[in-house]
Design an enzyme around this catalytic site. Structure first.
Site, PDB file in Angstrom:
ATOM      1  N   ASP A  13       0.806  -1.230   0.000  1.00 56.41           N
ATOM      2  CA  ASP A  13       0.000   0.000   0.000  1.00 56.41           C
ATOM      3  C   ASP A  13       0.835   1.274   0.000  1.00 56.41           C
ATOM      4  OD1 ASP A  13      -2.234  -1.698   0.267  1.00 56.41           O
ATOM      5  OD2 ASP A  13      -1.958  -1.741   2.429  1.00 56.41           O
ATOM      6  N   GLU A  14       2.010   1.223  -0.582  1.00 58.37           N
ATOM      7  CA  GLU A  14       2.876   2.404  -0.608  1.00 58.37           C
ATOM      8  C   GLU A  14       2.459   3.398  -1.683  1.00 58.37           C
ATOM      9  OE1 GLU A  14       3.935  -0.677  -1.090  1.00 58.37           O
ATOM     10  OE2 GLU A  14       5.255  -1.240   0.575  1.00 58.37           O
ATOM     11  N   GLY A  15       1.630   2.934  -2.616  1.00 56.45           N
ATOM     12  CA  GLY A  15       1.242   3.803  -3.735  1.00 56.45           C
ATOM     13  C   GLY A  15       1.998   3.424  -5.000  1.00 56.45           C
ATOM     14  N   LYS A  16       2.319   2.123  -5.122  1.00 57.79           N
ATOM     15  CA  LYS A  16       3.050   1.645  -6.321  1.00 57.79           C
ATOM     16  C   LYS A  16       2.281   1.936  -7.594  1.00 57.79           C
ATOM     17  CE  LYS A  16       3.060  -2.527  -4.617  1.00 57.79           C
ATOM     18  NZ  LYS A  16       2.699  -2.301  -3.220  1.00 57.79           N
ATOM     19  N   GLY A  17       0.942   1.752  -7.505  1.00 57.97           N
ATOM     20  CA  GLY A  17       0.102   1.880  -8.697  1.00 57.97           C
ATOM     21  C   GLY A  17       0.311   3.208  -9.399  1.00 57.97           C
ATOM     22  N   GLY A  40      -3.954  -4.348  -4.445  1.00 58.34           N
ATOM     23  CA  GLY A  40      -4.972  -3.419  -4.923  1.00 58.34           C
ATOM     24  C   GLY A  40      -4.315  -2.124  -5.328  1.00 58.34           C
ATOM     25  N   HIS A  41      -4.495  -1.760  -6.556  1.00 57.74           N
ATOM     26  CA  HIS A  41      -3.925  -0.509  -7.045  1.00 57.74           C
ATOM     27  C   HIS A  41      -5.038   0.459  -7.390  1.00 57.74           C
ATOM     28  CE1 HIS A  41       0.007  -2.606  -8.486  1.00 57.74           C
ATOM     29  NE2 HIS A  41      -0.062  -2.443  -7.190  1.00 57.74           N
ATOM     30  N   THR A 130      -6.100 -11.421   3.304  1.00 54.41           N
ATOM     31  CA  THR A 130      -7.146 -10.730   2.550  1.00 54.41           C
ATOM     32  C   THR A 130      -8.293 -11.687   2.203  1.00 54.41           C
ATOM     33  OG1 THR A 130      -6.004 -11.239   0.491  1.00 54.41           O
ATOM     34  CG2 THR A 130      -5.488  -9.122   1.520  1.00 54.41           C
ATOM     35  N   GLN A 224       2.223  -6.146  -3.146  1.00 55.25           N
ATOM     36  CA  GLN A 224       2.519  -6.104  -1.709  1.00 55.25           C
ATOM     37  C   GLN A 224       3.811  -5.292  -1.463  1.00 55.25           C
ATOM     38  OE1 GLN A 224       1.591  -9.513  -2.992  1.00 55.25           O
ATOM     39  NE2 GLN A 224      -0.396  -8.604  -2.682  1.00 55.25           N
ATOM     40  N   THR A 303      -7.580  -1.163  -0.162  1.00 58.67           N
ATOM     41  CA  THR A 303      -8.243  -1.176  -1.466  1.00 58.67           C
ATOM     42  C   THR A 303      -8.961  -2.506  -1.668  1.00 58.67           C
ATOM     43  OG1 THR A 303      -6.247  -0.074  -2.215  1.00 58.67           O
ATOM     44  CG2 THR A 303      -7.822  -0.665  -3.909  1.00 58.67           C
TER      45      THR A 303
HETATM   46  P1  IMP Z   1      -2.615 -12.742   1.999  1.00 57.60           P
HETATM   47  O1  IMP Z   1      -1.620 -12.238   1.005  1.00 57.60           O
HETATM   48  O2  IMP Z   1      -4.044 -12.458   1.629  1.00 57.60           O
HETATM   49  O3  IMP Z   1      -2.391 -14.171   2.363  1.00 57.60           O
HETATM   50  O4  IMP Z   1      -2.393 -11.917   3.365  1.00 57.60           O
HETATM   51  C1  IMP Z   1      -1.206 -12.052   4.137  1.00 57.60           C
HETATM   52  C2  IMP Z   1      -0.812 -10.739   4.774  1.00 57.60           C
HETATM   53  O5  IMP Z   1      -0.396  -9.832   3.749  1.00 57.60           O
HETATM   54  C3  IMP Z   1      -1.946 -10.020   5.519  1.00 57.60           C
HETATM   55  O6  IMP Z   1      -1.388  -9.305   6.604  1.00 57.60           O
HETATM   56  C4  IMP Z   1      -2.469  -9.054   4.485  1.00 57.60           C
HETATM   57  O7  IMP Z   1      -3.119  -7.957   5.092  1.00 57.60           O
HETATM   58  C5  IMP Z   1      -1.182  -8.642   3.812  1.00 57.60           C
HETATM   59  N1  IMP Z   1      -1.373  -8.191   2.429  1.00 57.60           N
HETATM   60  C6  IMP Z   1      -1.573  -8.942   1.322  1.00 57.60           C
HETATM   61  N2  IMP Z   1      -1.669  -8.180   0.234  1.00 57.60           N
HETATM   62  C7  IMP Z   1      -1.498  -6.909   0.633  1.00 57.60           C
HETATM   63  C8  IMP Z   1      -1.447  -5.662  -0.066  1.00 57.60           C
HETATM   64  O8  IMP Z   1      -1.568  -5.556  -1.281  1.00 57.60           O
HETATM   65  N3  IMP Z   1      -1.247  -4.573   0.711  1.00 57.60           N
HETATM   66  C9  IMP Z   1      -1.074  -4.644   2.049  1.00 57.60           C
HETATM   67  N4  IMP Z   1      -1.099  -5.786   2.735  1.00 57.60           N
HETATM   68  C10 IMP Z   1      -1.313  -6.908   2.030  1.00 57.60           C
END
Ligand code: IMP
Length: 424
Positions: A13-17, A40-41, A130, A224, A303
């Site tokens: 969620d750093e704002g890569k998108g 999520g972007h 998620t 991520q 997102t």
């Molecule tokens: P998973 O990837 O759904 O298995 O989630 C594992 C961990 O990664 C959890 O803490 C999620 O909240 C985190 N996570 C997965 N995808 C993202 C992302 O795009 N942004 C932020 N956290 C993420």
């Protein structure tokens, strides 16, 4: 420039998108190399907001080819939904423009059900996933029972694999005491998806290698963040793939090119969703202020899941490590505008020693962060387009991040619009 890898340098969620969007203006190929629709972007172009989870955001530019690489796990239903919404927005999405690796794995309803059942069974120790089925899909991949997109090329074989996958999941779901899956209905539904998506399946390694050989500009879009990396992150509170720069090569199936840059995207403060250590975490008023109240697209709510993100000061120690491990060549700093009006900004430069702790990411007890404090600024900086016009205190904070990590800050975002980026 040939290969430009863009990764998140924190917990996602750093704002890569928005940076991939910025850099894609000159790209020929934009490729996702890992993860699935857990990412999520959000991209805003004028009044239109695009929310993408799987399709590389650079596909919005008409000259690009989008690749979803071998290291990804793809929920076909989510992908088809995104394809439709992009089409509605006027973006051309067809097999000439969008390529799915034959080696990418499919997320099925079995993976989502298992993700939920496992999290429920963990109770307080849950990871806070998620719930998109990411972990179970990578488990199937590692234990060699997954479904690859190559299987879509032979529908009878695909049906057999999918049925086996669902039957196995039902056995596991029974152990968790969860509802079994309705096999026949799912198989019928997924056969339809398979037929629609089969024309998009391709040898994406060859596509990316050919593009690089031809001197084209390829952007490898990370998902991520480096601290959620399965090998180097805050295990077990991580995702199930490797989010680092090295995995751009593995996840796309390419060799190290002659020319390469690695852009790390970092927020001016720290956020994370889900459980796990967070040495610089803030509570109370300051956290609420940095998070926003959810009324803006850019406030700190997921997102993908809508969850309120945990908030903290920027952790320089973790950032410096991410910079070294991933060979970051440039930083893109996001949300400098959000710090306007904060009297004192803290930046973590060390931790108090704690017995038995080698890595703060794996600490089982709370770790105390040591901060350097910077004076804030009151000016609204959202219209600033030149580095020289930023308030001196804002410049000092940015320069301190750069000096501490040893990586130049090349871009700074001061608002959600495409135009609100300062290039240095
Ligand atoms: P998973 O990837 O759904 O298995 O989630 C594992 C961990 O990664 C959890 O803490 C999620 O909240 C985190 N996570 C997965 N995808 C993202 C992302 O795009 N942004 C932020 N956290 C993420």
């Amino acid at each position: 420039m040939t290969l430009q890898i863009v990764i998140g340098a924190q917990w996602g969620d750093e704002g890569k998108g928005r940076f991939v969007d910025l850099l894609s203006a000159k790209a020929d190929v934009v490729a996702r190399f890992a993860g699935g629709d857990n990412a999520g972007h959000t991209i805003r172009i004028g009044d239109d907001v695009y929310k993408l989870h799987l399709i590389p955001s650079g596909l919005i530019y008409p000259q690009t080819v989008g690749v979803i690489g071998s290291g990804t796990v793809i929920n076909p239903l989510v992908l088809l939904g995104e394809m439709d919404s992009l089409r509605e927005a006027g973006v051309v999405v067809n097999p000439d423009r969008l390529k799915i690796s034959y080696a990418a794995h499919m997320i099925t309803p079995a993976h989502m059900a298992l993700d939920r059942a496992r999290e429920t069974s963990l109770g307080k120790a849950k990871i806070g996933t998620t719930a998109r089925g990411i972990g179970p899909a990578y488990v199937d991949k590692a234990r060699r029972s997954g479904i690859q997109y190559n299987d879509l090329l032979d529908l009878a074989f695909f049906e057999e694999r999918l049925t086996q996958n669902l039957e196995q999941a039902n056995r596991e779901l029974e152990l968790y005491g969860a509802e079994p899956l309705a096999l026949a209905a799912i198989v019928t539904e997924y056969m339809g998806y398979a037929e629609t998506l089969a024309p998009y399946v391709a040898d994406t390694s060859a596509i990316v290698m050919d593009a690089l050989d031809a001197g084209k500009h390829v952007i490898a879009e990370g998902a991520q963040g480096a601290l959620l990396d399965i090998d180097h992150g805050s295990y077990p509170f991580v995702t199930s793939s490797s989010c680092g720069a090295a995995n751009a090569l593995v996840g796309l199936g390419i060799a190290t090119p002659d020319e390469m840059s690695v852009v790390g995207i970092v927020k001016t403060f720290q956020t994370r969703v889900g459980s796990g250590p967070f040495p610089t975490e803030l509570e109370g008023e300051m956290a609420s202020m940095l998070r926003g109240d959810g009324s803006q697209q850019w406030d700190e709510f997921g997102t993908t899941t809508g969850r309120a993100r945990r908030i903290g000061w920027l952790d320089g120690v973790l950032l410096k490590r991410v910079a070294r491990m991933n060979g970051l060549t440039e930083l893109g700093l996001t949300k400098l505008d959000v710090l306007s009006g904060i009297p004192e900004i803290k930046f973590c430069t060390d931790y108090k020693p704690a017995e038995g702790v080698i890595s703060p990411l794996l600490a089982r007890t709370e770790i105390e962060a040591i901060y350097e404090t910077f004076k804030g600024w009151d000016e609204d900086i959202m219209d600033v387009t030149n580095w020289e016009d930023l308030p001196k205190n804002a410049q000092e904070y940015v320069l301190a991040i750069e000096a501490y990590c040893g990586v130049p800050v090349r871009w700074i975002s001061v608002g959600p619009e495409r135009s609100q980026v300062i290039c240095r």
